[in-house]
Design an enzyme around this catalytic site. Structure first.
Site, mmCIF file in Angstrom:
data_model
loop_
_atom_site.group_PDB
_atom_site.id
_atom_site.type_symbol
_atom_site.label_atom_id
_atom_site.label_comp_id
_atom_site.label_asym_id
_atom_site.label_seq_id
_atom_site.Cartn_x
_atom_site.Cartn_y
_atom_site.Cartn_z
ATOM 1 C CE LYS A 72 17.672 -21.066 -0.879
ATOM 2 N NZ LYS A 72 16.969 -20.040 -0.078
ATOM 3 C CE LYS B 133 5.308 -17.864 -4.134
ATOM 4 N NZ LYS B 133 5.250 -18.205 -2.711
ATOM 5 C CE LYS C 34 11.948 -11.642 -1.336
ATOM 6 N NZ LYS C 34 11.185 -11.785 -0.114
#
Ligand code: TRP
Length: 321
Positions: free
Chosen positions: A110, A191, A194
């Site tokens: 990240k 998946k 969010k």
């Protein structure tokens, strides 16, 4: 045994979060009562570029949803309301090495090497270790993506205890109670997270029935036909498999169905029925935000009491007066 987990408020909660994590957490909370601690990791949400106004809205929304799900027998809290988390995090930064933080996969993926990466993304695992060690958690149920962070929390606890004296309980990684693994409706090999590039394949817990129906109707399937097409095959038929999984997780069955249209209608009905009571409780709770705030204020107070002796012992052992 303390049951323990934190959720990062980086987006609206989804059906995937509910079937995969929140529903199993409710079962645990109802068995263990106030001895389970569930927190909203608002400090962790600051480790990537964020919008203060959005965070200010997401935290109370998430807090209300956790209550609506029925987690309340557990101690519910917001991480930043318990200052011991940041205090112990700093002490653990003084125990962790840059080498081990630099090896964390999440940091590598990240932000490592990017000059604008927030320093807090680098130290994130120290804060997470503080979350865990403050509660003397023996078992921490986390998914694959967080295993390495819990391993680091173990290493830091062992090192601290060895160097400065026996303060921390050394946590173990636990497999979380099996929840359904829900995939994105538009991209069923990933998946239902969010934050996906587009929300079209994500059912949010607060999506109203018409929105749920539209998203399910547009779910990706395949071009097989006939009754034999309605079967699980995670490799070749990821979309259909995901729909059958969701249907069963919501108490339905695909048996007797013969078209994808019928499958999608059944999935939409089952999801709407699963979410309706939750949304009704959410709407009721949202009418009285002060009552929600009071639950979390009491939770934070309990957390401050639980964590104070651990923080005091750590301060003392490391040489702070
Ligand atoms: N880092 C976790 C995540 O991204 C959230 C988290 C923060 C957590 N502190 C924790 C999970 C302590 C378990 C225990 O999902």
């Amino acid at each position: 045994m303390t049951n323990f987990s934190l959720l990062k408020p980086t987006g609206h909660l989804t059906l995937g979060n509910y079937l995969g994590a929140l529903r199993p957490m409710r079962e645990t909370a109802q068995r263990h009562g106030a001895d389970s601690y569930y927190g909203i990791a608002d400090l962790h949400a600051l480790t990537v570029p964020h919008d203060p106004a959005a965070l200010r809205e997401l935290v109370p929304e998430m807090a209300t949803l956790l209550l609506a799900v029925g987690l309340e027998p557990a101690t519910l809290f917001v991480q930043s309301h318990v200052p011991a988390h940041s205090e112990l995090s700093y002490l653990l930064e003084c125990v962790a090495s840059t080498g081990e933080l630099n090896r964390m996969i999440q940091f590598k993926e990240k932000g490592r090497g990017v000059p604008t990466t927030r320093a807090s993304l680098f130290t994130y695992p120290a804060l997470m270790a503080a979350d865990i060690l403050l509660y003397r958690a023996e078992k921490v149920p986390v998914g694959e993506d967080q295993r390495q962070h819990v391993e680091l929390a173990r290493d830091l606890a062992l090192r601290f205890n060895h160097t400065y004296g026996p303060v921390f309980t050394v946590p173990e990684i636990a497999t979380p109670p099996a929840g359904a693994r829900v995939m994105d409706l538009q991209d069923p090999t990933t998946k239902m997270g969010k934050s996906h590039a587009s929300g079209a394949g994500i059912v949010y817990l607060l999506d109203r029935p018409d929105v749920v129906r539209r998203k399910v109707a547009r779910a990706v399937t395949d071009s097989d036909t006939g009754p034999a097409a309605l079967r699980r095959d995670r490799e070749a038929k990821a979309g259909v498999t995901n729909l059958i999984d969701i249907l069963e997780a919501c108490g339905g069955t695909a048996e007797g169905l013969s078209t994808y249209g019928a499958l999608k209608a059944a999935v939409a009905d089952a999801v709407v029925a699963e979410l309706e009571p939750l949304q009704k409780r959410y709407d009721d709770l949202a009418r009285d935000p002060a009552a929600v705030t009071a639950v979390y204020a009491a939770g934070a107070e309990r957390c401050r009491a639980t964590t104070a002796p651990v923080l005091a012992a750590a301060r003392n052992a490391i040489g702070l007066g």
